[in-house]
Motif scaffolding. Sequence first.
Motif, mmCIF file in Angstrom:
data_model
loop_
_atom_site.group_PDB
_atom_site.id
_atom_site.type_symbol
_atom_site.label_atom_id
_atom_site.label_comp_id
_atom_site.label_asym_id
_atom_site.label_seq_id
_atom_site.Cartn_x
_atom_site.Cartn_y
_atom_site.Cartn_z
ATOM 1 N N VAL A 117 -4.099 7.683 -15.066
ATOM 2 C CA VAL A 117 -2.530 7.041 -15.262
ATOM 3 C C VAL A 117 -1.911 6.237 -14.639
ATOM 4 N N MET A 118 -2.111 5.971 -13.301
ATOM 5 C CA MET A 118 -1.671 4.619 -12.403
ATOM 6 C C MET A 118 -2.454 4.335 -12.052
ATOM 7 N N THR A 119 -3.598 3.628 -12.473
ATOM 8 C CA THR A 119 -4.981 2.785 -12.476
ATOM 9 C C THR A 119 -3.808 1.938 -13.459
ATOM 10 N N MET A 152 0.860 -0.856 0.278
ATOM 11 C CA MET A 152 -0.176 0.006 0.113
ATOM 12 C C MET A 152 0.680 1.359 0.100
ATOM 13 N N LEU A 153 2.037 1.504 1.132
ATOM 14 C CA LEU A 153 2.647 2.572 0.795
ATOM 15 C C LEU A 153 3.844 2.470 -0.162
ATOM 16 N N VAL A 154 3.987 1.273 -0.900
ATOM 17 C CA VAL A 154 4.362 1.485 -2.441
ATOM 18 C C VAL A 154 3.524 2.136 -3.687
ATOM 19 N N GLU A 155 2.160 1.707 -3.685
ATOM 20 C CA GLU A 155 1.682 1.903 -4.339
ATOM 21 C C GLU A 155 1.209 3.366 -4.188
ATOM 22 N N PHE A 156 0.872 4.299 -3.142
ATOM 23 C CA PHE A 156 0.743 5.063 -2.990
ATOM 24 C C PHE A 156 1.886 6.488 -2.659
ATOM 25 N N LEU A 157 2.791 5.694 -2.116
ATOM 26 C CA LEU A 157 4.497 6.587 -2.481
ATOM 27 C C LEU A 157 5.012 6.754 -3.600
ATOM 28 N N GLY A 158 5.250 5.117 -4.303
ATOM 29 C CA GLY A 158 6.319 5.318 -5.283
ATOM 30 C C GLY A 158 8.188 4.697 -4.622
ATOM 31 N N ASN A 159 8.786 5.459 -5.919
ATOM 32 C CA ASN A 159 9.904 4.635 -4.830
ATOM 33 C C ASN A 159 11.250 5.646 -4.452
ATOM 34 N N ASP A 160 10.769 7.023 -4.072
ATOM 35 C CA ASP A 160 10.571 7.844 -3.097
ATOM 36 C C ASP A 160 10.605 7.879 -1.872
ATOM 37 N N LEU A 161 12.744 6.753 -1.922
ATOM 38 C CA LEU A 161 12.678 6.747 -0.287
ATOM 39 C C LEU A 161 12.679 7.644 0.831
ATOM 40 N N SER A 162 12.823 9.432 0.216
ATOM 41 C CA SER A 162 12.744 9.933 1.883
ATOM 42 C C SER A 162 10.917 10.128 2.275
ATOM 43 N N LYS A 163 9.909 10.186 0.721
ATOM 44 C CA LYS A 163 8.999 10.069 1.314
ATOM 45 C C LYS A 163 8.334 9.141 2.155
ATOM 46 N N VAL A 164 8.426 7.725 1.763
ATOM 47 C CA VAL A 164 8.349 6.664 2.561
ATOM 48 C C VAL A 164 8.643 6.528 3.498
ATOM 49 N N GLY A 168 -3.587 7.875 5.492
ATOM 50 C CA GLY A 168 -4.695 8.554 5.016
ATOM 51 C C GLY A 168 -5.365 7.446 3.748
ATOM 52 N N ILE A 169 -4.412 6.246 3.608
ATOM 53 C CA ILE A 169 -4.212 5.740 2.247
ATOM 54 C C ILE A 169 -5.909 4.378 2.575
ATOM 55 N N SER A 170 -7.076 4.548 1.433
ATOM 56 C CA SER A 170 -7.759 3.432 2.437
ATOM 57 C C SER A 170 -7.354 1.638 2.358
ATOM 58 N N LYS A 171 -7.612 0.863 2.454
ATOM 59 C CA LYS A 171 -7.399 -0.644 2.438
ATOM 60 C C LYS A 171 -7.787 -1.340 2.149
ATOM 61 N N ASP A 172 -8.808 -0.515 0.981
ATOM 62 C CA ASP A 172 -10.097 -1.028 0.882
ATOM 63 C C ASP A 172 -10.494 -0.923 -1.032
ATOM 64 N N PHE A 173 -9.695 0.153 -0.768
ATOM 65 C CA PHE A 173 -10.028 1.207 -2.412
ATOM 66 C C PHE A 173 -9.180 1.665 -2.429
ATOM 67 N N ASN A 174 -8.118 0.841 -3.088
ATOM 68 C CA ASN A 174 -6.292 1.796 -4.074
ATOM 69 C C ASN A 174 -6.534 0.252 -4.788
ATOM 70 N N ASN A 175 -4.902 0.932 -5.708
ATOM 71 C CA ASN A 175 -4.862 0.214 -7.164
ATOM 72 C C ASN A 175 -4.316 -1.792 -6.414
ATOM 73 N N PHE A 176 -4.363 -1.296 -5.362
ATOM 74 C CA PHE A 176 -3.690 -3.147 -5.083
ATOM 75 C C PHE A 176 -5.046 -3.656 -5.442
#
Length: 334
Positions: A246-248, A168-180, A207-215
């Motif tokens: 575009v992300m989906t 979920m974190l990766v899907e929301f934040l990508g590979n920006d390690l500082s943000k993660v 604030g990332i929904s555990k039920d409504f996300n791309n994953f």
Amino acid sequence: MPLDKAKSIINEIKSGVIRPIYFLMGEEPYYIDGIAKFIEESVLSEEEKGFNQVVLYGRDVTVEDIVSQAKRYPMMAEKQVVIVKEAQELSRTIENLVSYAENPQPTTVLVFCYKYKTLDKRKKLAKIIGKSGVLFESKKLYENQVPDWIRRVLSGRGYTITPKAAQMLVEFLGNDLSKVNNELEKLQLILKPGAQITPQHIEENIGISKDFNNFELQNAIGNKDVQKAFTIIQYFAQNPKNHPLVMTIALLYSFFSKVLKYHALSNKGDAAKVLGVSPYFVKDYEIASKNYPMKKTSAVIASIREIDMKSKGVGAANLSQGDLLKELLVKIFN
């Protein structure tokens, strides 16, 4: 991995082995900032820093200015620390550092933060620094490497995380390690050491929904759960800013491309390595391969490409994000 190399550099400094030059370069700023901050905070005592620690900025100085500062002797201390931030601004003249690197001041710790670029390792400067100091390249991680990075970082801090929460974190934040890392630090303030971070923690505190996300959409499609998939895209349509099309599309294209690779594997035991995913998620591709035979998988990929073109205005008259997602699901499930 950069994480191991960064730890090695920091542990070496902790043990009292301090090099005269640290050239920190590469696309991933997280490690560059981390090593530079550690040197800034730990090499000199607070009393010594006033006269013996200076921060320069590449846009404001020349290589000659840096060398002049580096050749000074420390005052009432064994060493001085010179940190050059935004050193990539000096990329055109950085090779002028060669003569200093060949004979660095032993009482100076010279640190370059050379972000988003690298030295040409074929040239003299990189070779010399590699011998007399530390030449560290901070490479960007691929997104499929970030969940493992999250687990390792948290393990070092006394925490664990479920595979879904990491994804979920990766899907929301990508590979920006500082943000993660910023989000992980927020969770650490809330959770006690030894706790396991779950999707519930991610939803409640980030604030990332555990039920409504791309994953979850990917899982619903892979499992041919039509109702769940349509429920998720309806939520996406109502919250387009938080769930850009575009992300989906990119995620679904990646997913079905890997399903196609899974079909082609002669030895399914190699799936995790070939697909570049955690072994925990291999079962998702196994299930999807059963629900979508190879021919159907190819057709789905073609449909994703078609919707991608329509989202860019090719062959579609101002269709909404919701309409495009509905059209895509109909094509996938039929």
